[in-house]
Design a protein around this motif. Structure first.
Motif, PDB file in Angstrom:
ATOM      1  N   VAL A 116       0.871  -1.168   0.000  1.00  0.00           N
ATOM      2  CA  VAL A 116       0.000   0.000   0.000  1.00  0.00           C
ATOM      3  C   VAL A 116       0.908   1.218   0.000  1.00  0.00           C
ATOM      4  CG1 VAL A 116      -1.800   1.254   1.251  1.00  0.00           C
ATOM      5  CG2 VAL A 116      -1.771  -1.257   1.288  1.00  0.00           C
ATOM      6  N   VAL A 117       0.676   2.117  -0.940  1.00  0.00           N
ATOM      7  CA  VAL A 117       1.528   3.302  -1.051  1.00  0.00           C
ATOM      8  C   VAL A 117       0.661   4.557  -1.075  1.00  0.00           C
ATOM      9  CG1 VAL A 117       1.661   3.071  -3.579  1.00  0.00           C
ATOM     10  CG2 VAL A 117       3.391   4.417  -2.381  1.00  0.00           C
ATOM     11  N   GLY A 118       1.046   5.529  -0.253  1.00  0.00           N
ATOM     12  CA  GLY A 118       0.353   6.811  -0.227  1.00  0.00           C
ATOM     13  C   GLY A 118       0.830   7.671  -1.380  1.00  0.00           C
ATOM     14  N   VAL A 119      -0.113   8.199  -2.150  1.00  0.00           N
ATOM     15  CA  VAL A 119       0.205   9.024  -3.306  1.00  0.00           C
ATOM     16  C   VAL A 119      -0.524  10.352  -3.169  1.00  0.00           C
ATOM     17  CG1 VAL A 119       0.036   9.209  -5.822  1.00  0.00           C
ATOM     18  CG2 VAL A 119       0.452   6.980  -4.770  1.00  0.00           C
ATOM     19  N   SER A 120       0.218  11.440  -3.316  1.00  0.00           N
ATOM     20  CA  SER A 120      -0.402  12.758  -3.284  1.00  0.00           C
ATOM     21  C   SER A 120      -0.102  13.568  -4.538  1.00  0.00           C
ATOM     22  CB  SER A 120       0.103  13.541  -2.063  1.00  0.00           C
ATOM     23  OG  SER A 120       1.484  13.821  -2.214  1.00  0.00           O
ATOM     24  N   CYS A 124      -6.154   1.339   5.366  1.00  0.00           N
ATOM     25  CA  CYS A 124      -6.035   0.608   4.092  1.00  0.00           C
ATOM     26  C   CYS A 124      -5.001  -0.516   4.181  1.00  0.00           C
ATOM     27  CB  CYS A 124      -5.649   1.560   2.966  1.00  0.00           C
ATOM     28  SG  CYS A 124      -6.999   2.639   2.444  1.00  0.00           S
ATOM     29  N   ALA A 125      -3.938  -0.312   4.939  1.00  0.00           N
ATOM     30  CA  ALA A 125      -2.873  -1.320   5.079  1.00  0.00           C
ATOM     31  C   ALA A 125      -3.181  -2.203   6.276  1.00  0.00           C
ATOM     32  CB  ALA A 125      -1.518  -0.635   5.232  1.00  0.00           C
ATOM     33  N   ASP A 126      -4.259  -2.983   6.167  1.00  0.00           N
ATOM     34  CA  ASP A 126      -4.758  -3.723   7.324  1.00  0.00           C
ATOM     35  C   ASP A 126      -4.598  -5.233   7.220  1.00  0.00           C
ATOM     36  OD1 ASP A 126      -6.568  -4.126   5.295  1.00  0.00           O
ATOM     37  OD2 ASP A 126      -8.345  -3.753   6.516  1.00  0.00           O
ATOM     38  N   ARG A 127      -4.016  -5.733   6.147  1.00  0.00           N
ATOM     39  CA  ARG A 127      -3.825  -7.176   6.002  1.00  0.00           C
ATOM     40  C   ARG A 127      -2.540  -7.611   6.685  1.00  0.00           C
ATOM     41  NH1 ARG A 127      -5.296  -8.040  -0.380  1.00  0.00           N
ATOM     42  NH2 ARG A 127      -7.428  -7.270  -0.258  1.00  0.00           N
ATOM     43  N   LEU A 181       3.374  -0.868   4.089  1.00  0.00           N
ATOM     44  CA  LEU A 181       2.940   0.500   3.811  1.00  0.00           C
ATOM     45  C   LEU A 181       4.161   1.314   3.422  1.00  0.00           C
ATOM     46  CD1 LEU A 181       0.788   2.729   3.775  1.00  0.00           C
ATOM     47  CD2 LEU A 181       1.091   2.950   6.252  1.00  0.00           C
ATOM     48  N   VAL A 182       4.125   1.931   2.234  1.00  0.00           N
ATOM     49  CA  VAL A 182       5.251   2.714   1.725  1.00  0.00           C
ATOM     50  C   VAL A 182       4.824   4.170   1.620  1.00  0.00           C
ATOM     51  CG1 VAL A 182       6.872   3.027  -0.189  1.00  0.00           C
ATOM     52  CG2 VAL A 182       6.110   0.724   0.426  1.00  0.00           C
ATOM     53  N   LEU A 183       5.665   5.051   2.161  1.00  0.00           N
ATOM     54  CA  LEU A 183       5.374   6.483   2.183  1.00  0.00           C
ATOM     55  C   LEU A 183       6.599   7.280   1.793  1.00  0.00           C
ATOM     56  CD1 LEU A 183       3.826   6.537   5.759  1.00  0.00           C
ATOM     57  CD2 LEU A 183       2.535   6.564   3.627  1.00  0.00           C
ATOM     58  N   GLY A 184       6.370   8.427   1.172  1.00  0.00           N
ATOM     59  CA  GLY A 184       7.448   9.381   0.983  1.00  0.00           C
ATOM     60  C   GLY A 184       7.713  10.050   2.318  1.00  0.00           C
ATOM     61  N   ALA A 185       8.978  10.362   2.585  1.00  0.00           N
ATOM     62  CA  ALA A 185       9.343  10.936   3.882  1.00  0.00           C
ATOM     63  C   ALA A 185       8.737  12.312   4.099  1.00  0.00           C
ATOM     64  CB  ALA A 185      10.861  11.004   4.024  1.00  0.00           C
ATOM     65  N   GLY A 186       8.338  13.003   3.046  1.00  0.00           N
ATOM     66  CA  GLY A 186       7.696  14.309   3.211  1.00  0.00           C
ATOM     67  C   GLY A 186       8.707  15.406   3.447  1.00  0.00           C
TER      68      GLY A 186
END
Length: 176
Positions: free
Chosen positions: A14-18, A109-112, A117-122
């Motif tokens: 699961v990856v957060g995209v903005s 969303c990342a509940d399995r 879970l992959v995120l950009g560091a921001g």
């Protein structure tokens, strides 16, 4: 990433995209990891109505809600086009624009059991803004039930942030 079986228990990324450079770097990293592990990627763009949820609850307007959702879907499509130049990503890729605060929604969303879970560091934030509202990354690391991978900000993003802070072109030229 180990396989945990078929169906709902199978791991995925699961990856957060903005649409930010950091989220596009995270998306590329998630796709590369999915190729190695042969798992699905779920790209999630989180959105809230204009005025956030509290503002919407005070004055609900279905037209505004529909426009917000449509704008989020368009932003997600644009981010995917920018990330892959309109080409096939090479993995099973599912995309969702989900209404909700980013940190809470991504953790949900990342509940399995086998998820990653992959995120950009921001971007770097000041001490006061961190006290008022923790970053999405901090929230996800604290509350996710699966591993969380944060991808460092790309060099171009760091350079653009330096320009925004007023260091001007001199900082960029000195770095060359």
């Amino acid at each position: 990433m180990a396989e945990t079986g078929a169906g709902a228990d199978e791991g995925r990324i699961v990856v957060g995209v903005s649409g930010s450079l950091g989220s596009l770097a995270a998306l590329h990293h998630a796709v590369a990891e999915a190729r190695r592990a042969d798992v699905e990627v779920l790209a999630v763009l989180c959105w809230t109505p204009p005025g956030e949820e509290l503002g919407y609850r005070r004055t609900p307007c279905p037209t505004v809600l529909t426009a917000g959702r449509d704008a989020a879907v368009a932003r997600l499509r644009q981010a995917l086009d920018e990330a892959f130049a309109g080409r096939y990503a090479g993995v099973r890729l599912r995309c969702q624009a989900v209404r909700g605060e980013a940190g809470h929604t991504l953790v949900h969303c990342a509940d399995r059991p086998g998820d990653l879970l992959v995120l950009g560091a921001g971007r770097e934030r000041g001490r006061l803004s961190r006290l008022i509202r923790p970053s999405v990354t901090t929230y996800c690391v604290r509350y996710a039930t699966c591993p969380v991978l944060t991808v460092p900000r790309p060099p171009l993003q760091r350079d653009l942030e330096a320009l925004e802070r007023g260091h001007g072109l001199g900082a960029l030229v000195a770095g060359l």
